[in-house]
Design an enzyme around this catalytic site. Structure first.
Site, short mmCIF file in Angstrom:
data_model
loop_
_atom_site.label_atom_id
_atom_site.label_comp_id
_atom_site.label_asym_id
_atom_site.label_seq_id
_atom_site.Cartn_x
_atom_site.Cartn_y
_atom_site.Cartn_z
N ALA A 62 0.74 -1.31 -0.02
CA ALA A 62 -0.02 -0.18 0.16
C ALA A 62 0.88 1.38 0.17
CB ALA A 62 -0.86 0.03 1.22
N CYS A 101 4.63 -0.92 -12.77
CA CYS A 101 4.81 0.07 -13.53
C CYS A 101 5.85 -0.26 -14.43
CB CYS A 101 5.03 1.34 -12.63
SG CYS A 101 6.12 1.34 -11.47
#
Lengths: 291, 138
Positions: free
Chosen positions: A107, A223
């Site tokens: 997170a 990513c």
């Protein structure tokens, strides 16, 4: 890796020159924090020059202020969060609601967690986990600044994560080589890194999947561009879990399907390239746990 | 006897006119935290929600996070700042005002958006904006 060699490797996925060039000049984006203001009120209030995006609460910043976006009243009041548009896609695709319990297994620093909190209208419950103790304070700071009151943090190893509660939604935005978000990352990267981190990414994905209740949904994201970090861990999960099914990602323009060498179902996944999407490079897979 | 969360709930209603929504739960003794009712019932060993108030002083001190979330519900002891003072407030400067309020904690706003908490006494506002969120002016 030298740039020439990197571009040669990247060209098997996309127009490498255009991709690398776009990545060096990415726009700034903000997310309006709908826990504190409405989009309409914020647009009346702010002095920033903004351009709409495909997400109703996300805007491209036309000319960022001299002192930086973090040095504005907009930021200090928690009315906005600076976040790449691509980075807003995993919560958007997951679409959590106020009835959900959500596990965000990696997170920190909390951009996606707080976006989920906003989508859930501060209701339901979020367990915001990160294995890196040093990043928990940044996560807590963002939860406070953005007013997410439906989240609790935890500091456990995502690769062996287990919890008595079975969640209805999960996010697995796993650690990766960041080739899509950091324009200089290739200089310290080689394919062996992606191969070596792939088992960890799979373990985190498996933990998140095992934490789901039947009928639950998770979004796996990175990513980066390397298939070893993207399609490969997802393909392994699909092959080891007959109840795991890839769901189609729809409504995101200017993206590509996943690599079909890993199975035709990867047409349902999405690859995001900066020169086409206008924000960071990403990989997204939406996985349902069937009953 | 009233619990600390009950005292705080009553205090923000009397002081600011803020009715805390039913689904927002307040827990704790001296440092109160706020959370969704669903999170309150969720099984976890780690702290739930975010800080709501500090109850150690003469008056309960609402957190900036609490006021930024629920300040829009306030009907009294609210001071609306001009842009220049709003920016000063975010740099943690103390302020002076000609606006009236009762002595005690006040909510500071700019164009309707809540900036945070100050302590008002005789035209002066002591700044309680959090250090980690302060901005710097050139």
């Amino acid at each position: 890796m030298q740039k020439e060699e990197y571009l040669s490797w990247l060209s098997k996925y996309t127009d490498a020159e255009a991709c690398a060039s776009a990545q060096e000049d990415l726009s700034y984006f903000i997310r309006v924090n709908t826990l504190k203001t409405s989009v309409e009120n914020y647009l009346d209030w702010t002095g920033l020059e903004l351009e709409p995006t495909l997400l109703p609460y996300a805007f491209k910043v036309i000319s960022p202020p001299e002192g930086g976006l973090g040095n504005t009243l907009d930021f200090a009041t928690g009315c906005i969060h600076t976040q790449a548009l691509s980075s807003m896609l995993p919560p958007h695709i997951l679409g959590p609601s106020r009835e959900d319990t959500l596990l965000d297994i990696c997170a920190a620093p909390g951009s996606k967690t707080t976006q989920c909190a906003a989508l859930m209208q501060n209701r339901g419950a979020i367990l915001a986990n990160d294995s890196n103790r040093g990043r928990i304070s940044a996560l807590s700071d963002n939860l406070e600044r953005l007013g997410a009151i439906n989240a609790s943090t935890s500091n456990r190893n995502g690769a062996i994560f287990a919890h008595p509660h079975k969640f209805s939604k999960a996010l697995a935005d796993v650690p990766c080589s960041s080739l899509g978000s950091n324009p200089g990352a290739f200089e310290h990267w080689n394919l062996n890194f992606s191969k070596s981190i792939s088992p960890l990414q799979f373990s985190i994905l498996r933990s998140a999947f095992d934490s789901l209740q039947e009928g639950g949904t998770l979004v796996y994201s990175t990513c980066t561009y390397a298939e070893e970090e993207n399609e490969k861990p997802v393909a392994r999960l699909l092959s080891e879990n007959p109840r795991a099914r890839l769901e189609k990602i729809e409504g995101i323009p200017n993206t590509h399907p996943g690599i079909s060498d890993y199975g035709s179902e990867f047409r349902n996944a999405a690859r995001v390239y900066p020169h086409e999407f206008g924000s960071e490079g990403f990989f997204l897979a939406k996985i349902k746990k069937e009953g | 006897m009233e619990s600390e969360p009950e005292k705080f709930t009553q205090y923000v209603l009397e002081r600011f006119g803020i009715p805390i929504p039913d689904w927002v739960k307040i827990e704790g003794k001296s440092n109160l935290r706020m959370m969704s009712s669903e999170l309150q019932n969720f099984q976890t060993t780690t702290p739930k929600g975010i800080p709501a108030a500090n109850m150690n002083g003469v008056f309960p001190k609402p957190s900036t996070s609490f006021l930024q979330l629920f300040g829009n519900l306030a009907t009294k002891n609210v001071i609306e700042l001009e842009k220049e003072d709003a920016l000063k407030f975010a740099t943690r400067e103390n302020l002076q005002t000609l606006q009236n309020a009762e002595t005690g904690y006040v909510i500071l706003k700019y164009k309707g958006a809540t900036l945070g908490c100050g302590f008002y006494k005789e035209g002066k506002i002591e700044n309680f904006f959090p250090k980690q969120r302060m901005i710097t002016l050139k």
